[in-house]
Scaffold this motif. Structure first.
Motif, PDB file in Angstrom:
ATOM      1  N   VAL A 119       0.866  -1.187   0.000  1.00  0.00           N
ATOM      2  CA  VAL A 119       0.000   0.000   0.000  1.00  0.00           C
ATOM      3  C   VAL A 119       0.899   1.232   0.000  1.00  0.00           C
ATOM      4  N   GLY A 120       0.944   1.927  -1.143  1.00  0.00           N
ATOM      5  CA  GLY A 120       1.759   3.131  -1.265  1.00  0.00           C
ATOM      6  C   GLY A 120       2.987   2.892  -2.133  1.00  0.00           C
ATOM      7  N   ALA A 121       3.134   3.740  -3.157  1.00  0.00           N
ATOM      8  CA  ALA A 121       4.287   3.627  -4.058  1.00  0.00           C
ATOM      9  C   ALA A 121       5.169   4.853  -3.911  1.00  0.00           C
TER      10      ALA A 121
ATOM     11  N   ALA B  70       9.704   3.810  -0.087  1.00  0.00           N
ATOM     12  CA  ALA B  70       9.752   2.523   0.609  1.00  0.00           C
ATOM     13  C   ALA B  70       8.925   1.465  -0.122  1.00  0.00           C
TER      14      ALA B  70
ATOM     15  N   ARG C 297       8.814  13.456  -2.705  1.00  0.00           N
ATOM     16  CA  ARG C 297       8.536  14.390  -1.605  1.00  0.00           C
ATOM     17  C   ARG C 297       9.733  15.279  -1.278  1.00  0.00           C
ATOM     18  N   LEU C 298      10.940  14.834  -1.611  1.00  0.00           N
ATOM     19  CA  LEU C 298      12.117  15.662  -1.324  1.00  0.00           C
ATOM     20  C   LEU C 298      12.074  16.987  -2.068  1.00  0.00           C
TER      21      LEU C 298
ATOM     22  N   TYR D 105      -6.915   4.345  -3.814  1.00  0.00           N
ATOM     23  CA  TYR D 105      -6.598   4.659  -2.422  1.00  0.00           C
ATOM     24  C   TYR D 105      -7.166   3.536  -1.566  1.00  0.00           C
TER      25      TYR D 105
ATOM     26  N   GLY E  70       3.633   6.220   4.002  1.00  0.00           N
ATOM     27  CA  GLY E  70       4.358   7.476   4.198  1.00  0.00           C
ATOM     28  C   GLY E  70       3.802   8.310   5.334  1.00  0.00           C
TER      29      GLY E  70
ATOM     30  N   GLU F  92      14.401  23.993   4.655  1.00  0.00           N
ATOM     31  CA  GLU F  92      14.403  23.931   3.186  1.00  0.00           C
ATOM     32  C   GLU F  92      13.255  24.754   2.606  1.00  0.00           C
TER      33      GLU F  92
ATOM     34  N   PRO G 180      -0.805   8.775   7.801  1.00  0.00           N
ATOM     35  CA  PRO G 180      -2.198   8.764   7.347  1.00  0.00           C
ATOM     36  C   PRO G 180      -3.021   7.795   8.220  1.00  0.00           C
TER      37      PRO G 180
ATOM     38  N   GLY H 298       9.260   2.531   5.912  1.00  0.00           N
ATOM     39  CA  GLY H 298       9.387   3.969   5.692  1.00  0.00           C
ATOM     40  C   GLY H 298       8.708   4.760   6.800  1.00  0.00           C
TER      41      GLY H 298
ATOM     42  N   MET I 128      12.422   9.669  10.161  1.00  0.00           N
ATOM     43  CA  MET I 128      11.709   9.556   8.884  1.00  0.00           C
ATOM     44  C   MET I 128      12.571  10.195   7.799  1.00  0.00           C
ATOM     45  N   SER I 129      12.936   9.430   6.809  1.00  0.00           N
ATOM     46  CA  SER I 129      13.892   9.889   5.796  1.00  0.00           C
ATOM     47  C   SER I 129      14.038   8.819   4.725  1.00  0.00           C
TER      48      SER I 129
ATOM     49  N   ALA J  16      13.608   4.855   4.411  1.00  0.00           N
ATOM     50  CA  ALA J  16      12.612   4.338   3.456  1.00  0.00           C
ATOM     51  C   ALA J  16      13.202   3.232   2.567  1.00  0.00           C
TER      52      ALA J  16
HETATM   53  C1  FAD Z   1       9.574  19.014   1.601  1.00  0.00           C
HETATM   54  C2  FAD Z   1      10.226  17.739   2.078  1.00  0.00           C
HETATM   55  C3  FAD Z   1      11.604  17.602   1.956  1.00  0.00           C
HETATM   56  C4  FAD Z   1      12.220  16.424   2.394  1.00  0.00           C
HETATM   57  N1  FAD Z   1      13.581  16.303   2.259  1.00  0.00           N
HETATM   58  C5  FAD Z   1      14.167  15.155   2.630  1.00  0.00           C
HETATM   59  C6  FAD Z   1      15.563  14.972   2.437  1.00  0.00           C
HETATM   60  O1  FAD Z   1      16.265  15.854   1.968  1.00  0.00           O
HETATM   61  N2  FAD Z   1      16.110  13.779   2.789  1.00  0.00           N
HETATM   62  C7  FAD Z   1      15.348  12.763   3.314  1.00  0.00           C
HETATM   63  O2  FAD Z   1      15.885  11.680   3.595  1.00  0.00           O
HETATM   64  N3  FAD Z   1      14.026  12.912   3.515  1.00  0.00           N
HETATM   65  C8  FAD Z   1      13.416  14.078   3.177  1.00  0.00           C
HETATM   66  N4  FAD Z   1      12.071  14.213   3.369  1.00  0.00           N
HETATM   67  C9  FAD Z   1      11.328  13.115   3.994  1.00  0.00           C
HETATM   68  C10 FAD Z   1      11.055  12.021   2.972  1.00  0.00           C
HETATM   69  O3  FAD Z   1      10.395  12.591   1.870  1.00  0.00           O
HETATM   70  C11 FAD Z   1      10.214  10.911   3.563  1.00  0.00           C
HETATM   71  O4  FAD Z   1      10.863  10.401   4.714  1.00  0.00           O
HETATM   72  C12 FAD Z   1      10.044   9.798   2.540  1.00  0.00           C
HETATM   73  O5  FAD Z   1       9.315  10.284   1.444  1.00  0.00           O
HETATM   74  C13 FAD Z   1       9.332   8.603   3.143  1.00  0.00           C
HETATM   75  O6  FAD Z   1       9.152   7.650   2.144  1.00  0.00           O
HETATM   76  P1  FAD Z   1       7.904   6.661   2.201  1.00  0.00           P
HETATM   77  O7  FAD Z   1       8.005   5.755   1.030  1.00  0.00           O
HETATM   78  O8  FAD Z   1       7.789   6.076   3.552  1.00  0.00           O
HETATM   79  O9  FAD Z   1       6.614   7.591   2.043  1.00  0.00           O
HETATM   80  P2  FAD Z   1       6.132   8.533   0.842  1.00  0.00           P
HETATM   81  O10 FAD Z   1       7.254   8.955  -0.005  1.00  0.00           O
HETATM   82  O11 FAD Z   1       5.317   9.574   1.525  1.00  0.00           O
HETATM   83  O12 FAD Z   1       5.169   7.591  -0.012  1.00  0.00           O
HETATM   84  C14 FAD Z   1       3.950   7.123   0.511  1.00  0.00           C
HETATM   85  C15 FAD Z   1       2.999   6.802  -0.633  1.00  0.00           C
HETATM   86  O13 FAD Z   1       1.855   6.127  -0.098  1.00  0.00           O
HETATM   87  C16 FAD Z   1       0.680   6.654  -0.695  1.00  0.00           C
HETATM   88  N5  FAD Z   1      -0.457   6.400   0.193  1.00  0.00           N
HETATM   89  C17 FAD Z   1      -0.742   6.962   1.391  1.00  0.00           C
HETATM   90  N6  FAD Z   1      -1.880   6.443   1.888  1.00  0.00           N
HETATM   91  C18 FAD Z   1      -2.343   5.538   0.978  1.00  0.00           C
HETATM   92  C19 FAD Z   1      -3.473   4.673   0.917  1.00  0.00           C
HETATM   93  N7  FAD Z   1      -4.370   4.600   1.922  1.00  0.00           N
HETATM   94  N8  FAD Z   1      -3.661   3.891  -0.188  1.00  0.00           N
HETATM   95  C20 FAD Z   1      -2.730   3.913  -1.184  1.00  0.00           C
HETATM   96  N9  FAD Z   1      -1.616   4.694  -1.172  1.00  0.00           N
HETATM   97  C21 FAD Z   1      -1.431   5.493  -0.101  1.00  0.00           C
HETATM   98  C22 FAD Z   1       1.024   8.146  -0.834  1.00  0.00           C
HETATM   99  O14 FAD Z   1       0.154   8.786  -1.750  1.00  0.00           O
HETATM  100  C23 FAD Z   1       2.474   8.057  -1.329  1.00  0.00           C
HETATM  101  O15 FAD Z   1       2.535   7.892  -2.721  1.00  0.00           O
HETATM  102  C24 FAD Z   1      11.429  15.380   2.951  1.00  0.00           C
HETATM  103  C25 FAD Z   1      10.037  15.528   3.057  1.00  0.00           C
HETATM  104  C26 FAD Z   1       9.448  16.688   2.629  1.00  0.00           C
HETATM  105  C27 FAD Z   1       7.942  16.822   2.731  1.00  0.00           C
END
Ligand code: FAD
Length: 406
Positions: free
Chosen positions: A17-19, A22, A52-53, A83, A115, A165, A246, A280, A295-296, A300
């Motif tokens: 769940v989520g692309a 991670a 998201r970065l 979703y 995420g 940032e 979420p 993640g 969280m980073s 992830a």
């Molecule tokens: C502005 C900003 C700058 C950042 N800069 C850095 C950086 O420089 N270095 C760093 O390490 N980290 C940084 N981060 C943090 C980093 O982006 C996150 O830690 C990282 O994206 C986490 O990855 P993830 O795969 O867990 O989640 P995400 O990248 O958030 O992916 C989660 C996915 O799950 C989907 N999703 C959510 N709920 C559902 C659902 N119910 N059904 C289906 N899909 C769903 C979302 O739409 C999304 O596509 C930053 C974050 C932000 C906001």
């Protein structure tokens, strides 16, 4: 639970769940390593990848590429646009709302990779603030920034990495507005002293006024009220206080922490429902230092890859002794302040800033490489599933505990 049979090979159905970083990593590595024994399905609300970065850059008006998720995941992973609105961990069933309506997906194991998003703003008037932690919020902020008149006041609340940032990017893009950073701590206080000084002078160079050492207690029209009695003018406030998960984990009955992240054991399995893994930002796994992993992307990618390894070992029957614990150490943080300044702060494996930090052109180039390169990592892992490696914690990984609740 459904175990399906294709020819003579049993197939485990894994739902991711989520692309994001991670979930994408978990999917391609699992599909690549499991040699047809696992059917991998990924659900994500939109067909294009959100980096998201770069959301603060998108909010500031830059164009940010949004590559196709289907292409990124490749032909060995089934992609479903939608979703996940509910997850029944015991029944192995997920409800998905997508452009084609509502459908049910069955799974044997699921990986929560949902995420994080902006935390609910904990002060009166918080509903009038903007965020930058997810695409919808960043797009709303982009419109609001574009319609700000010259001379307006902008405040970014929160002096963590996202706040730094965001305020840097907004100040660089809109030098005609007055930009302030409001933070309860010292500006740049996480960095070592030399790097912190660089952060502060870079912000000053962009015209950012720093208001440190006080908390926002209320948001009013055109104004922030601080707990030391001060007032900060703000026509547009961006809340960068922190991330929260979420609602899916909590609503599915999984054990969660106060921010809604699924509590996991050291192997990344839910402590209440071990058939669900969380990776993640969506997972709260206790790190060797006793707190939660930051969280980073440093969490992830390895956590997604580790979940894939646990699931493929299980499917291949090679998981002797139970699922392996994640062993992860951190290395450094790279933060940009606008497009011409950055700091690469090296850390110890517990993510604590150390003596060494890089600034100047090298740091700027590395940061640009990082924010663009992270998206390529999933494609690299698709072509070479074992290519992604990470440093260990330097300590014996925590043993995997038995689940505490059924
Ligand atoms: C502005 C900003 C700058 C950042 N800069 C850095 C950086 O420089 N270095 C760093 O390490 N980290 C940084 N981060 C943090 C980093 O982006 C996150 O830690 C990282 O994206 C986490 O990855 P993830 O795969 O867990 O989640 P995400 O990248 O958030 O992916 C989660 C996915 O799950 C989907 N999703 C959510 N709920 C559902 C659902 N119910 N059904 C289906 N899909 C769903 C979302 O739409 C999304 O596509 C930053 C974050 C932000 C906001």
């Amino acid at each position: 639970m459904s175990t399906h049979t294709t020819h003579s090979t049993p197939t485990t159905h894994v739902l991711i769940v989520g692309a994001g970083f991670a979930g994408g990593m978990a999917a391609v590595r699992l599909a690549g390593h499991s040699r047809g024994r696992v059917a991998v399905t990924v659900v994500n609300p939109r067909p294009t990848f959100v980096n998201r970065l770069r959301l603060h850059q998108l909010a500031a008006g830059q164009q940010v590429p949004a590559p196709s998720i289907r292409r990124m995941l490749g032909p060995d992973v089934t992609f479903v646009e939608g979703y996940v609105t509910s997850l029944d961990p015991d029944g192995g069933r997920a409800t998905v709302h997508g452009p084609d309506g509502v459908r049910q997906l069955l799974f044997d194991r699921a990986v929560l990779a949902t995420g994080s998003t902006t935390e609910p703003v904990p002060v009166p008037g918080g509903e009038h603030t903007h965020g930058v932690a997810d695409l919808a919020a960043a797009e709303r902020l982009r419109h609001a920034v574009a319609s700000l008149p010259a001379g307006a006041d902008v405040a970014v609340v929160g002096g963590g990495f996202t706040g730094l940032e965001t305020v840097g990017e907004l100040a660089a893009t809109r030098p005609d507005v007055k930009t302030r950073l409001v933070t309860s701590g010292e500006v740049g206080g996480w960095f070592n002293p030399r790097a912190a000084a660089h952060v502060r002078t870079s912000l000053e160079g962009l015209g950012v006024e720093s208001v440190g050492g006080a908390r926002v207690r209320a948001v009013e029209p055109g104004l922030l009220l601080l707990d030391d009695g001060a007032e900060v003018p703000s026509d547009l406030t961006v809340w960068c206080g922190g991330f929260a998960a979420p609602p899916l984990a909590r609503e599915s009955g999984l054990a969660v922490d106060p921010d809604g992240a699924a509590r996991t054991d050291a192997a990344l399995q839910s402590v209440s429902h071990p058939q669900i893994m969380a990776v993640g930002d969506a997972g709260h796994t206790v790190a060797p230092h006793g707190g939660r992993y930051s969280m980073s992307c440093q969490l992830a990618f390895p956590s997604g890859a580790h979940a894939a390894d646990v699931l493929s070992a299980e499917a291949r029957g090679t998981a002797d002794g139970g699922p392996a614990p994640l062993d992860l150490g951190f290395q450094g943080r790279c933060v940009s302040i606008g497009s011409h300044a950055a700091v690469l702060q090296l850390t110890d494996r517990d993510d604590v800033a150390g003596d060494r930090a890089l600034t100047g052109r090298t740091a700027v180039a590395l940061k640009k490489f990082q924010v663009r390169g992270v998206v390529a990592a999933i494609g690299i892992a698709r072509r070479a599933p074992g290519a992604i490696r990470w440093p260990g914690s330097g300590r014996a990984p925590s043993p995997v505990q038995a689940p505490v609740a059924g």
